[in-house]
Design a protein around this motif. Structure first.
Motif, short mmCIF file in Angstrom:
data_model
loop_
_atom_site.label_atom_id
_atom_site.label_comp_id
_atom_site.label_asym_id
_atom_site.label_seq_id
_atom_site.Cartn_x
_atom_site.Cartn_y
_atom_site.Cartn_z
N ASP A 43 0.85 -1.19 0.00
CA ASP A 43 0.00 0.00 0.00
C ASP A 43 0.89 1.25 0.00
O ASP A 43 1.54 1.55 1.01
CB ASP A 43 -0.91 -0.03 1.23
N LYS A 44 0.93 1.94 -1.12
CA LYS A 44 1.83 3.10 -1.25
C LYS A 44 1.47 4.21 -0.27
O LYS A 44 2.36 4.85 0.30
CB LYS A 44 1.81 3.63 -2.68
N GLU A 45 0.19 4.45 -0.07
CA GLU A 45 -0.23 5.53 0.83
C GLU A 45 0.25 5.25 2.26
O GLU A 45 0.70 6.14 2.97
CB GLU A 45 -1.75 5.68 0.79
N LYS A 93 2.94 7.39 4.59
CA LYS A 93 2.65 7.73 5.98
C LYS A 93 3.83 7.34 6.87
O LYS A 93 4.21 8.08 7.78
CB LYS A 93 1.38 7.02 6.43
N LYS A 94 4.42 6.17 6.61
CA LYS A 94 5.58 5.72 7.38
C LYS A 94 6.75 6.68 7.22
O LYS A 94 7.49 6.95 8.17
CB LYS A 94 6.00 4.32 6.94
N ILE A 95 6.93 7.19 5.99
CA ILE A 95 8.03 8.14 5.76
C ILE A 95 7.82 9.41 6.59
O ILE A 95 8.74 9.90 7.24
CB ILE A 95 8.14 8.50 4.26
N LEU A 96 6.59 9.94 6.57
CA LEU A 96 6.32 11.16 7.34
C LEU A 96 6.50 10.92 8.84
O LEU A 96 7.05 11.77 9.54
CB LEU A 96 4.90 11.66 7.06
N GLU A 103 8.44 3.33 -5.29
CA GLU A 103 8.08 3.07 -6.69
C GLU A 103 8.66 1.74 -7.18
O GLU A 103 8.08 1.09 -8.03
CB GLU A 103 8.57 4.21 -7.59
N ASN A 104 9.79 1.33 -6.61
CA ASN A 104 10.42 0.06 -6.98
C ASN A 104 9.92 -1.11 -6.14
O ASN A 104 10.42 -2.23 -6.28
CB ASN A 104 11.95 0.16 -6.87
N GLY A 105 8.97 -0.86 -5.24
CA GLY A 105 8.39 -1.93 -4.44
C GLY A 105 9.15 -2.26 -3.16
O GLY A 105 8.89 -3.27 -2.52
N ILE A 106 10.08 -1.40 -2.76
CA ILE A 106 10.86 -1.62 -1.54
C ILE A 106 10.16 -0.85 -0.41
O ILE A 106 9.84 0.33 -0.58
CB ILE A 106 12.31 -1.12 -1.70
#
Length: 112
Positions: free
Chosen positions: A2-4, A8-11, A102-105
């Motif tokens: 789930d990209k969203e 959220k994890k990055i923020l 974007e690369n799935g990591i």
């Protein structure tokens, strides 16, 4: 993945990273950390401000943060004294994590 949720994890990770320079232990044995306090405080306040906006997606919030950091870096580079690498380090982290997603990591959630 789930990209969203990854955005959220990055923020959340960046919120912790920008709050740490305000702690006394951050500058212990690292005198350059004193110069990170002001940029970290500005960035932390901006992240808190982004958190209050429920209408924007986490990807949009991350893009807004990147624009804020770009403007802050530009503003700081015009000052007559040497600036802290704090803004550019955070921007580098954002770009790297976006590319990884974007690369799935999965996003980095802990310091290396």
């Amino acid at each position: 993945m789930d990209k969203e949720n990854e955005y959220k994890k990055i923020l959340t990770f960046l919120k912790g990273c920008t709050n740490s320079p305000s702690t006394p232990s951050y500058t212990r044995g690292f005198s350059a950390g004193v110069g990170d306090k002001e940029p970290a405080k500005k960035t932390y306040d901006y992240i808190l401000l982004l958190g209050k906006d429920p209408t924007d997606t986490f990807e949009g919030k991350l893009n807004s943060l990147d624009k804020f950091l770009e403007e802050a870096l530009e503003e700081e580079s015009n000052k007559p004294y040497m600036c802290s690498p704090f803004y550019s380090n955070i921007r580098t982290h954002i770009k790297r994590e976006k590319r990884n997603i974007e690369n799935g990591i999965p996003a980095q959630t802990r310091r290396k």
